[in-house]
Design a protein around this motif. Structure first.
Motif, PDB file in Angstrom:
ATOM      1  N   UNK A  84       0.860  -1.181   0.000  1.00  0.00           N
ATOM      2  CA  UNK A  84       0.000   0.000   0.000  1.00  0.00           C
ATOM      3  C   UNK A  84       0.892   1.225   0.000  1.00  0.00           C
ATOM      4  N   UNK A  85       0.567   2.196  -0.851  1.00  0.00           N
ATOM      5  CA  UNK A  85       1.358   3.417  -0.951  1.00  0.00           C
ATOM      6  C   UNK A  85       0.418   4.610  -0.813  1.00  0.00           C
ATOM      7  N   UNK A  86       0.765   5.531   0.100  1.00  0.00           N
ATOM      8  CA  UNK A  86      -0.027   6.741   0.322  1.00  0.00           C
ATOM      9  C   UNK A  86       0.892   7.947   0.174  1.00  0.00           C
ATOM     10  N   UNK A  87       0.513   8.885  -0.684  1.00  0.00           N
ATOM     11  CA  UNK A  87       1.305  10.090  -0.887  1.00  0.00           C
ATOM     12  C   UNK A  87       0.687  11.230  -0.082  1.00  0.00           C
ATOM     13  N   UNK A  88       1.353  11.620   1.000  1.00  0.00           N
ATOM     14  CA  UNK A  88       0.883  12.723   1.833  1.00  0.00           C
ATOM     15  C   UNK A  88       1.347  14.066   1.290  1.00  0.00           C
ATOM     16  N   UNK A  89       2.267  14.060   0.340  1.00  0.00           N
ATOM     17  CA  UNK A  89       2.768  15.291  -0.248  1.00  0.00           C
ATOM     18  C   UNK A  89       4.061  15.749   0.398  1.00  0.00           C
ATOM     19  N   UNK A  90       4.769  16.644  -0.287  1.00  0.00           N
ATOM     20  CA  UNK A  90       6.079  17.083   0.204  1.00  0.00           C
ATOM     21  C   UNK A  90       6.021  17.872   1.507  1.00  0.00           C
ATOM     22  N   UNK A  91       4.869  18.452   1.830  1.00  0.00           N
ATOM     23  CA  UNK A  91       4.768  19.204   3.079  1.00  0.00           C
ATOM     24  C   UNK A  91       4.905  18.295   4.294  1.00  0.00           C
ATOM     25  N   UNK A  92       4.728  16.995   4.115  1.00  0.00           N
ATOM     26  CA  UNK A  92       4.839  16.041   5.216  1.00  0.00           C
ATOM     27  C   UNK A  92       6.091  15.180   5.097  1.00  0.00           C
ATOM     28  N   UNK A  93       7.133  15.728   4.512  1.00  0.00           N
ATOM     29  CA  UNK A  93       8.368  14.970   4.288  1.00  0.00           C
ATOM     30  C   UNK A  93       9.027  14.537   5.592  1.00  0.00           C
ATOM     31  N   UNK A  94       8.784  15.247   6.688  1.00  0.00           N
ATOM     32  CA  UNK A  94       9.409  14.903   7.967  1.00  0.00           C
ATOM     33  C   UNK A  94       8.532  14.013   8.838  1.00  0.00           C
ATOM     34  N   UNK A  95       7.504  13.413   8.285  1.00  0.00           N
ATOM     35  CA  UNK A  95       6.614  12.546   9.043  1.00  0.00           C
ATOM     36  C   UNK A  95       7.339  11.266   9.443  1.00  0.00           C
ATOM     37  N   UNK A  96       6.829  10.605  10.490  1.00  0.00           N
ATOM     38  CA  UNK A  96       7.397   9.324  10.904  1.00  0.00           C
ATOM     39  C   UNK A  96       6.280   8.290  10.969  1.00  0.00           C
ATOM     40  N   UNK A  97       6.658   7.013  10.961  1.00  0.00           N
ATOM     41  CA  UNK A  97       5.672   5.938  10.920  1.00  0.00           C
ATOM     42  C   UNK A  97       6.160   4.760  11.758  1.00  0.00           C
TER      43      UNK A  97
ATOM     44  N   UNK B 208       1.009   7.057  11.929  1.00  0.00           N
ATOM     45  CA  UNK B 208       1.744   8.073  11.194  1.00  0.00           C
ATOM     46  C   UNK B 208       1.691   9.368  11.994  1.00  0.00           C
ATOM     47  N   UNK B 209       2.858   9.944  12.271  1.00  0.00           N
ATOM     48  CA  UNK B 209       2.926  11.219  12.989  1.00  0.00           C
ATOM     49  C   UNK B 209       3.377  12.272  11.997  1.00  0.00           C
ATOM     50  N   UNK B 210       2.465  13.196  11.704  1.00  0.00           N
ATOM     51  CA  UNK B 210       2.757  14.313  10.820  1.00  0.00           C
ATOM     52  C   UNK B 210       3.133  15.503  11.691  1.00  0.00           C
ATOM     53  N   UNK B 211       3.353  16.647  11.124  1.00  0.00           N
ATOM     54  CA  UNK B 211       3.839  17.824  11.855  1.00  0.00           C
ATOM     55  C   UNK B 211       3.168  18.018  13.203  1.00  0.00           C
ATOM     56  N   UNK B 212       1.864  18.110  13.252  1.00  0.00           N
ATOM     57  CA  UNK B 212       1.172  18.369  14.516  1.00  0.00           C
ATOM     58  C   UNK B 212      -0.014  17.442  14.741  1.00  0.00           C
ATOM     59  N   UNK B 213      -0.067  16.347  14.026  1.00  0.00           N
ATOM     60  CA  UNK B 213      -1.177  15.408  14.197  1.00  0.00           C
ATOM     61  C   UNK B 213      -0.714  13.968  14.046  1.00  0.00           C
TER      62      UNK B 213
ATOM     63  N   UNK C 150       3.945  -6.939   8.855  1.00  0.00           N
ATOM     64  CA  UNK C 150       3.866  -5.672   8.131  1.00  0.00           C
ATOM     65  C   UNK C 150       5.082  -4.811   8.438  1.00  0.00           C
ATOM     66  N   UNK C 151       5.542  -4.115   7.419  1.00  0.00           N
ATOM     67  CA  UNK C 151       6.610  -3.134   7.571  1.00  0.00           C
ATOM     68  C   UNK C 151       6.112  -1.835   6.955  1.00  0.00           C
ATOM     69  N   UNK C 152       6.468  -0.728   7.564  1.00  0.00           N
ATOM     70  CA  UNK C 152       6.072   0.571   7.023  1.00  0.00           C
ATOM     71  C   UNK C 152       7.273   1.502   7.038  1.00  0.00           C
ATOM     72  N   UNK C 153       7.346   2.327   6.005  1.00  0.00           N
ATOM     73  CA  UNK C 153       8.403   3.337   5.970  1.00  0.00           C
ATOM     74  C   UNK C 153       7.846   4.602   5.332  1.00  0.00           C
ATOM     75  N   UNK C 154       8.446   5.718   5.688  1.00  0.00           N
ATOM     76  CA  UNK C 154       8.026   7.018   5.176  1.00  0.00           C
ATOM     77  C   UNK C 154       9.250   7.713   4.601  1.00  0.00           C
TER      78      UNK C 154
END
Length: 84
Positions: free
Chosen positions: A25-38, A47-52, A65-69
């Motif tokens: 499964x591939x999800x594109x959150x966009x470049x604004x979320x480049x620093x997200x972690x999973x 998934x931890x995005x900037x403030x959510x 399962x393995x996940x990477x961002x």
């Protein structure tokens, strides 16, 4: 929330690829979320995005399962569960 809800509700680009022994499964959150972690914990992708934080339940048939961002793109590799 599951991946299908994310694509429908938030309008994210979501793709699923099926192979003989795994699904990807591939999800594109966009470049604004480049620093997200999973992380994957007990059948849930967190998934931890900037403030959510967003959580996604994995399908019941999923084995390991393995996940990477990277660069705002979440990739989840699901190995099929062996059934005897």
């Amino acid at each position: 929330m599951n991946i299908e809800h994310l694509a429908h509700d938030d309008g994210q680009m979501v793709r699923q690829y099926e192979y003989d022994d795994e699904s990807v499964l591939v999800v594109d959150f966009g470049p604004q979320d480049a620093d997200a972690s999973v992380d994957v914990v007990d059948g849930t992708v967190i998934v931890v995005l900037a403030d959510e934080q967003q959580e996604f339940e994995l399908p019941e048939h999923a084995g390991s399962a393995q996940a990477l961002m990277k660069n705002g793109v979440l990739t989840i590799e699901l190995e099929e569960e062996d059934t005897l």
